[in-house]
Enzyme design. Structure first.
Site, PDB file in Angstrom:
ATOM      1  N   LYS A   1       0.843  -1.202   0.000  1.00  0.00           N
ATOM      2  CA  LYS A   1       0.000   0.000   0.000  1.00  0.00           C
ATOM      3  C   LYS A   1       0.879   1.253   0.000  1.00  0.00           C
ATOM      4  CE  LYS A   1      -0.258  -0.064   5.060  1.00  0.00           C
ATOM      5  NZ  LYS A   1      -1.096  -0.376   6.227  1.00  0.00           N
TER       6      LYS A   1
ATOM      7  N   ARG B   1     -10.678   0.544  14.748  1.00  0.00           N
ATOM      8  CA  ARG B   1     -10.536   1.285  13.507  1.00  0.00           C
ATOM      9  C   ARG B   1     -11.462   0.585  12.510  1.00  0.00           C
ATOM     10  NH1 ARG B   1      -4.522   2.025  11.096  1.00  0.00           N
ATOM     11  NH2 ARG B   1      -5.112   0.091  10.063  1.00  0.00           N
TER      12      ARG B   1
ATOM     13  N   TYR C   1      13.760  30.677   6.472  1.00  0.00           N
ATOM     14  CA  TYR C   1      12.594  31.428   6.939  1.00  0.00           C
ATOM     15  C   TYR C   1      12.550  31.570   8.452  1.00  0.00           C
ATOM     16  CZ  TYR C   1      10.589  30.811   2.240  1.00  0.00           C
ATOM     17  OH  TYR C   1      10.353  30.830   0.901  1.00  0.00           O
TER      18      TYR C   1
ATOM     19  N   MET D   1       9.780  24.587   1.445  1.00  0.00           N
ATOM     20  CA  MET D   1       9.059  23.696   0.533  1.00  0.00           C
ATOM     21  C   MET D   1      10.002  22.881  -0.347  1.00  0.00           C
ATOM     22  SD  MET D   1       6.127  24.638  -2.269  1.00  0.00           S
ATOM     23  CE  MET D   1       5.028  25.363  -1.064  1.00  0.00           C
TER      24      MET D   1
END
Ligand SMILES: *Cc1c(COP(=O)(O)O)cnc(C)c1O
Length: 393
Positions: free
Chosen positions: A48, A149, A283, A331
């Site tokens: 997965k 779940r 930043y 980013m």
């Protein structure tokens, strides 16, 4: 031509900003190691989430070539993609378990995919698709044995089992599996483990009394495959361990279980420059150079899956030496402070590897970011090309 790292191993392809190297020979070795730790059950390779970021089709093919007869995905779309890539029903059974109303039931039936059912609504939609396609379904009924779940609660289990048995008697489906999933198999001795094993035994006994004869009963994820033989039943479903990481780092490192990390992540310094002391970095200026220094720009960021939580903590290796992310991860890039060390633009930065040459591992990144190695490898983004080494064919 590839750059050689300090140990002489070619890692990063020339001209490539960043790359995830996937060692398929290690993947095969891990499957062998997992087989060696189990006594007889079938192994389902859980692929997965794009095989935890490693590339689902490549890893599934490799697992099948290494003799694995079962593949597992979360979503039906992931399962369908494996069939579309040419992995046939004769080569591998594929089970998918995360369905929503309106899901691709008919497509999954036509593609010969095993289907998990956790509740009556899902059984109803599946049976409608069986009528539409004329294809008999292969169903794995999922019990919630305590995870809370997915899966059917014990009080709904008798009705679900009875409905599935009726559909089976009508020839609409075969219940080929009964299964469940652990909440805390990665915490040896956690009281939920024993309780879930008992609840699973009860769910199984009930299903068998109701006339179901599942071909595979399965419960074990990676930590249970490694540590809980009583949970192995007919099939084990390792994910993380197949990718060579330890699901129980407090119990053992990968090597202690005969595992080797499959993914390495490298990048190339995009800039190296001298700056004066007191220079803010990235930043928010959360890092300031303590004195005149040399900064290295690493051209990967949170869009590539480098967690922003690695700001100020993520480890990398350049020229055999460890450095820490200086200031914020942005980013597309982050910065390391090389101190007085020498490096050149284009030099290779090893973010994580298998640790065999003293480099950081995905486990180290997980710890640095307050998360699991699972999340580190799975997040590596689509902008990072994968390079496959050691394929069997
Ligand atoms: C992800 C998953 C697994 C594999 O878990 P690991 O801890 O990576 O081994 C097994 N079964 C189910 C249902 C899962 O969702």
């Amino acid at each position: 031509m590839t750059t050689a790292n300090t140990t002489g191993t070619a890692l990063l392809t020339d001209g490539v900003r960043a790359e995830a190297t996937i060692d398929l020979a290690a993947l095969r070795g891990n499957l062998d190691a997992l087989r060696a730790r189990t006594n007889g059950p079938e192994l389902m390779a859980v692929v997965k989430a794009d095989a935890y970021g490693h590339g689902a089709v490549h890893c599934a093919r490799e697992a099948v070539a290494a003799g694995t007869r079962w593949l597992g995905t979360a979503t039906p779309e992931e399962a369908l993609a494996l069939r579309a890539a040419g992995i046939s029903a004769a080569e591998a059974r594929i089970l998918c378990w995360l369905w929503i109303p309106g899901g691709p039931w008919a497509e999954a039936l036509r593609a010969d995919i095993d289907i998990s059912v956790s509740g009556q609504w899902a059984l109803d939609e599946l049976l409608a698709a069986v009528r539409e396609t004329g294809v008999q379904a292969r169903v794995h009924l999922k019990a919630d044995t305590g995870l809370g779940r997915n899966g059917c609660q014990p009080h709904d289990w008798p009705d679900l089992v009875a409905a599935a048995r009726r559909a089976e008697a009508e020839g609409m489906l075969n219940v080929v599996g009964i299964w469940s999933h652990f909440a805390a198999a990665d915490e040896p001795g956690h009281p939920s483990i024993r309780l879930q094993q008992d609840a699973f035994a009860l769910a199984l006994a009930h299903a068998e009394r109701a006339g179901l004869r599942p071909e595979v009963r399965h419960l074990a994820n990676s930590p249970a495959t490694l540590l809980l033989p009583a949970s192995h039943y007919d099939l084990v479903r390792p994910g993380l361990a197949m990718y060579g990481l330890s699901p129980v780092p407090e119990v053992g490192a990968p090597a202690d279980f005969g595992l080797r990390p499959v993914m390495a992540l490298t990048a190339r310094l995009a800039l190296v420059k001298d700056v004066p002391g007191g220079h803010g970095v990235s930043y928010g200026h959360h890092y300031t150079t303590p004195g005149p220094s040399t900064l290295g720009l690493v051209p990967v960021g949170y869009a590539d899956g480098i967690p922003r939580h690695a700001s100020g903590t993520g480890p990398v290796q350049v020229g055999g030496k460890w450095y820490t992310v200086a200031g914020r991860v942005a980013m597309d890039q982050f910065v390391i402070d090389l101190g007085g060390d020498h490096a050149r633009v284009g030099d290779e930065v090893l973010l994580f590897g298998n640790g065999e040459h003293g480099e950081p591992t995905a486990e180290d990144w997980g710890r640095a970011c307050g998360t699991l190695s699972y999340e580190i490898i799975t997040r590596i983004g689509a902008r990072v090309p994968r390079r496959y080494l050691g394929a069997s064919e």
